[in-house]
Design an enzyme around this catalytic site. Structure first.
Site, mmCIF file in Angstrom:
data_model
loop_
_atom_site.group_PDB
_atom_site.id
_atom_site.type_symbol
_atom_site.label_atom_id
_atom_site.label_comp_id
_atom_site.label_asym_id
_atom_site.label_seq_id
_atom_site.Cartn_x
_atom_site.Cartn_y
_atom_site.Cartn_z
ATOM 1 N N SER A 65 -57.805 -55.848 29.838
ATOM 2 C CA SER A 65 -57.195 -54.550 29.746
ATOM 3 C C SER A 65 -57.783 -53.835 31.188
ATOM 4 O O SER A 65 -57.195 -52.746 31.497
ATOM 5 C CB SER A 65 -57.631 -53.808 28.654
ATOM 6 O OG SER A 65 -58.899 -53.693 28.463
ATOM 7 N N LYS A 76 -63.019 -48.551 28.719
ATOM 8 C CA LYS A 76 -61.833 -48.144 29.384
ATOM 9 C C LYS A 76 -62.209 -47.223 30.483
ATOM 10 O O LYS A 76 -63.296 -46.932 30.714
ATOM 11 C CB LYS A 76 -60.757 -47.531 28.588
ATOM 12 C CG LYS A 76 -60.477 -48.425 27.085
ATOM 13 C CD LYS A 76 -59.738 -49.598 27.726
ATOM 14 C CE LYS A 76 -59.291 -50.318 26.138
ATOM 15 N NZ LYS A 76 -58.627 -51.676 26.592
#
EC number: 3.4.21.89
Length: 397
Positions: free
Chosen positions: A51, A138
């Site tokens: 990701s 993230k």
């Protein structure tokens, strides 16, 4: 007086500790030291998913600083220091949640900044206490008080375009008749693509399974630079960026909540949103002490923090009405600030566009650098060939 000059009797020699007692003391000291270091200063993490490609790759191992944002005091004090949720995949819990302490944050160097990668606990993981929830990493795209909007894959903060991460990835559709040999994909650094038959020599060939704008081929997630290089190959017909416009699939938060599958946090919004992962907002990040009116739209957007992250007792939401301890409320004041996190691999990342806000008390630390990296995408490579020597000691940007 005479007693002073008398020869003192020799003290009995200390009995030497046994081997197992010495070993126990050494192990106990090591566990205490490791617990203090990991809890207050620095901790190692591994990247399990793509990701955050190309910033962080699967197989990267990083050190994460607890000092930058301030370490958190333990909420779950009884846990084994070298295991997180269970004993190394055994399914046996490595903690006991019978005692839960108030959690505080010690002073840090600074606050979380927009644009930097952050390690945090996955908010919807409600079956665990906050400090036992799964770790995610993230990039922070919005901080408390910001107004976030995404237009055609470009993030805007308070009306201004935000600088994109270096080599940011999104999905592209590759139109080709005979597929592409994995060697070409590896040479270009492309590892995230659809492949129905990984044991075959080629990547996914053109088939009815994968279509985009009437073309046959396969999907891949990569950077614009890598997509442009792939398009130069003479056996590639075209490479087209995939964009999900409003109302066209891949719904974003809050409608994506209904597909979350997490107990307690999944819900169907009352308001009709047409946001997608490429077009959504504007969305305001709650600040500590900020008061909002509980309109139907605001209830859809902020119900999960009110119900699960704010420490409120006996919250009930009936349609667009919110009740706390049996009393209906028409406005709400937030007890902490909230952040918005997105992966650099924008079309292959489960992030805030799916499950919403990250509470301030879920922030863990700032990734510093990669201390070890292993590439397992090439099954024919040996151990030393798989080591990404060029990434060892790279700073995280």
């Amino acid at each position: 007086m005479l007693d002073f000059f008398k020869k003192k009797k020799d003290k009995a020699p200390k009995q030497k500790k046994g081997f197992f007692r010495e070993l126990f003391n050494d192990v106990l000291f090591a566990l205490i030291a490791v617990t203090i270091i990991r809890g207050l200063f620095i901790e190692a993490y591994a990247i399990p998913t793509g990701s955050m490609e190309n910033s962080m790759l699967i197989g990267d191992h990083l050190f994460v600083s607890k000092l930058h944002y301030g370490a958190r005091t333990p909420k779950t004090p009884i846990k084994f220091p070298l295991a997180h949720q269970d004993f190394w995949g055994s399914g046996i819990p490595s903690y006991w949640d019978g005692i839960q302490l108030p959690q505080y944050r010690l002073p840090g160097f600074r606050k979380v900044r927009r644009g930097e990668p952050v390690v945090f606990n996955y908010p919807p993981d409600l079956k665990y206490p906050t400090d036992i929830k799964t770790f995610y990493v993230k990039r922070c795209v919005a901080i408390p008080g910001d107004v976030l909007e995404v237009r055609d894959q470009q993030v805007y903060i308070n009306g201004e375009p935000m600088e994109n991460p270096p080599h940011m990835q999104t999905s592209y559709f590759v139109e080709t008749q005979n597929g592409i040999h994995p060697r070409y994909m590896r040479e270009l650094g492309i590892s995230d693509y659809t492949d129905d038959n990984p044991m075959d020599t080629y990547a996914t060939t053109a088939s009815p399974n994968y279509q985009y704008n009437g073309k046959l081929g396969f999907y891949m997630n990569t950077s614009q630079e890598q997509a442009d290089e792939l398009a130069k190959l003479n056996f590639v017909t075209s490479v087209e960026k995939v964009v999900y416009r409003k109302g066209e699939g891949y719904n974003a938060f809050p409608e994506a909540q209904q597909y979350l599958g997490a107990e307690y946090t999944a819900y169907t919004p009352v308001t009709d949103f047409d946001w997608t992962i490429d077009f959504f907002g504007p969305l305001t990040m709650p600040e500590e002490g900020q008061t909002i009116q509980l309109t139907p739209e605001n209830v859809d957007l902020y119900r999960t923090p009110i119900e699960h992250y704010e420490g409120n007792d006996d919250v009930e939401i009936r349609g667009s009405e919110v009740f706390i301890e049996g009393q209906k409320i028409t406005e709400y004041t937030f007890k902490q600030g909230y952040y918005y996190m997105m992966g650099d691999n924008r079309h292959n990342s489960e992030d805030s566009r799916s499950w919403g806000f990250v509470p301030a008390d879920h922030i863990v630390g700032k990734p510093l650098f990669i201390f070890w990296s292993v590439d397992r995408t090439n099954p024919d490579a040996g151990f030393f060939e798989n080591i990404r020597w060029n990434r060892v000691f790279d700073l995280i940007k």
